[in-house]
Design a protein around this motif. Structure first.
Motif, mmCIF file in Angstrom:
data_model
loop_
_atom_site.group_PDB
_atom_site.id
_atom_site.type_symbol
_atom_site.label_atom_id
_atom_site.label_comp_id
_atom_site.label_asym_id
_atom_site.label_seq_id
_atom_site.Cartn_x
_atom_site.Cartn_y
_atom_site.Cartn_z
ATOM 1 N N THR A 169 0.836 -1.203 0.000
ATOM 2 C CA THR A 169 0.000 0.000 0.000
ATOM 3 C C THR A 169 0.871 1.254 0.000
ATOM 4 O OG1 THR A 169 -0.052 0.106 2.402
ATOM 5 C CG2 THR A 169 -1.780 -1.221 1.335
ATOM 6 N N THR A 170 0.224 2.380 -0.168
ATOM 7 C CA THR A 170 0.930 3.656 -0.073
ATOM 8 C C THR A 170 1.527 3.819 1.326
ATOM 9 O OG1 THR A 170 -0.559 4.624 -1.711
ATOM 10 C CG2 THR A 170 0.674 6.158 -0.324
ATOM 11 N N ALA A 171 0.795 3.361 2.353
ATOM 12 C CA ALA A 171 1.285 3.454 3.731
ATOM 13 C C ALA A 171 2.608 2.698 3.881
ATOM 14 C CB ALA A 171 0.245 2.912 4.703
ATOM 15 N N PHE A 172 2.731 1.559 3.212
ATOM 16 C CA PHE A 172 3.980 0.791 3.258
ATOM 17 C C PHE A 172 5.150 1.655 2.803
ATOM 18 C CE2 PHE A 172 7.117 -1.448 0.667
ATOM 19 C CZ PHE A 172 7.621 -2.383 1.559
ATOM 20 N N TRP A 173 4.988 2.331 1.679
ATOM 21 C CA TRP A 173 6.065 3.155 1.131
ATOM 22 C C TRP A 173 6.353 4.354 2.029
ATOM 23 C CZ3 TRP A 173 8.825 0.600 -2.066
ATOM 24 C CH2 TRP A 173 8.239 -0.359 -2.886
ATOM 25 N N VAL A 174 5.313 4.983 2.559
ATOM 26 C CA VAL A 174 5.497 6.135 3.438
ATOM 27 C C VAL A 174 6.234 5.707 4.711
ATOM 28 C CG1 VAL A 174 4.286 7.848 4.868
ATOM 29 C CG2 VAL A 174 3.525 7.418 2.520
ATOM 30 N N ILE A 175 5.759 4.637 5.342
ATOM 31 C CA ILE A 175 6.405 4.142 6.557
ATOM 32 C C ILE A 175 7.838 3.724 6.272
ATOM 33 C CG2 ILE A 175 6.399 2.251 8.259
ATOM 34 C CD1 ILE A 175 3.278 2.434 8.124
ATOM 35 N N GLY A 176 8.045 3.014 5.172
ATOM 36 C CA GLY A 176 9.390 2.549 4.816
ATOM 37 C C GLY A 176 10.373 3.684 4.592
ATOM 38 N N VAL A 177 9.949 4.713 3.883
ATOM 39 C CA VAL A 177 10.831 5.845 3.589
ATOM 40 C C VAL A 177 11.090 6.667 4.858
ATOM 41 C CG1 VAL A 177 11.011 8.028 2.325
ATOM 42 C CG2 VAL A 177 10.293 5.941 1.128
ATOM 43 N N ILE A 178 10.047 6.910 5.644
ATOM 44 C CA ILE A 178 10.246 7.652 6.898
ATOM 45 C C ILE A 178 11.172 6.874 7.831
ATOM 46 C CG2 ILE A 178 9.094 8.447 9.010
ATOM 47 C CD1 ILE A 178 6.721 9.272 7.202
ATOM 48 N N ALA A 179 10.986 5.561 7.914
ATOM 49 C CA ALA A 179 11.851 4.729 8.763
ATOM 50 C C ALA A 179 13.295 4.762 8.259
ATOM 51 C CB ALA A 179 11.324 3.291 8.812
ATOM 52 N N LEU A 180 13.482 4.756 6.950
ATOM 53 C CA LEU A 180 14.832 4.831 6.394
ATOM 54 C C LEU A 180 15.484 6.167 6.743
ATOM 55 C CD1 LEU A 180 17.159 3.698 4.722
ATOM 56 C CD2 LEU A 180 15.997 4.553 2.658
ATOM 57 N N VAL A 181 14.751 7.255 6.596
ATOM 58 C CA VAL A 181 15.293 8.575 6.945
ATOM 59 C C VAL A 181 15.637 8.614 8.443
ATOM 60 C CG1 VAL A 181 14.731 11.038 7.147
ATOM 61 C CG2 VAL A 181 14.161 9.792 5.047
ATOM 62 N N TRP A 182 14.744 8.097 9.280
ATOM 63 C CA TRP A 182 14.984 8.033 10.730
ATOM 64 C C TRP A 182 16.283 7.282 11.026
ATOM 65 C CZ3 TRP A 182 13.624 9.677 15.446
ATOM 66 C CH2 TRP A 182 13.894 8.862 16.544
ATOM 67 N N ASN A 183 16.452 6.127 10.395
ATOM 68 C CA ASN A 183 17.647 5.324 10.646
ATOM 69 C C ASN A 183 18.902 5.962 10.062
ATOM 70 O OD1 ASN A 183 17.233 2.632 12.149
ATOM 71 N ND2 ASN A 183 15.396 2.864 10.899
ATOM 72 N N LEU A 184 18.779 6.660 8.957
ATOM 73 C CA LEU A 184 19.938 7.375 8.412
ATOM 74 C C LEU A 184 20.353 8.525 9.331
ATOM 75 C CD1 LEU A 184 19.154 7.346 4.579
ATOM 76 C CD2 LEU A 184 20.870 5.985 5.825
ATOM 77 N N ILE A 185 19.383 9.157 9.982
ATOM 78 C CA ILE A 185 19.712 10.162 10.997
ATOM 79 C C ILE A 185 20.478 9.492 12.140
ATOM 80 C CG2 ILE A 185 18.728 11.707 12.743
ATOM 81 C CD1 ILE A 185 16.482 12.314 10.649
#
Length: 144
Positions: A9-25
């Motif tokens: 779903t779109t939520a999957f992509w949103v959560i995945g990208v936000i989580a990636l940015v969080w972890n890159l921080i």
């Protein structure tokens, strides 16, 4: 291998990208801590300087494992692979070890006070969520 994975779903992509940015921080925070210069360290209050100087190698390694595994887990999640759950679990274990040091072995609570608990709790909640979320996606057939 299951070739009939469900479309995310779109939520999957949103959560995945936000989580990636969080972890890159988190990766950037690790690099900043691991490679802090003497000049940058000297600017900090004496109590914080002592915190940075006294971190044992095992706590630094746990920090590295937590953030790098978290970032890798997000990339694997976005590739829709079940392996993300295992990687997120390794990340969570690294975070738990690091939090053990920060909360029970160092004097970080004395330096930062009760407000210093906000970020560790948030980090832990997000890591637990990512393990659960990836496991749930695997059960629902979104991850292969």
């Amino acid at each position: 291998m299951n070739s009939t994975t469900k479309k995310p779903t779109t939520a999957f992509w949103v959560i995945g990208v936000i989580a990636l940015v969080w972890n890159l921080i988190g990766v950037m925070a690790y690099i900043a801590q691991a490679y802090i210069t003497d000049e940058a360290l000297a600017i900090l209050p004496e109590a914080e300087q002592a915190l940075y100087r006294d971190i044992p190698a095992w706590a630094t390694a746990a920090f590295a494992i937590g953030v790098f595994a978290g970032a890798l887990g997000c990339i694997v999640l976005l590739m829709k692979k079940k392996l993300a759950t295992s990687i997120f679990t390794v990340s969570l274990l690294g975070i738990l070890v690091q939090m053990y040091y920060n909360l029970f072995q160092s004097n970080a609570m004395d330096v930062y006070g009760p407000g210093g608990m906000v970020m560790p709790i948030l980090i832990l909640v997000i890591a637990i969520f990512l393990v659960w979320y990836s496991k749930d996606l695997g059960k629902r057939g979104v991850l292969s």
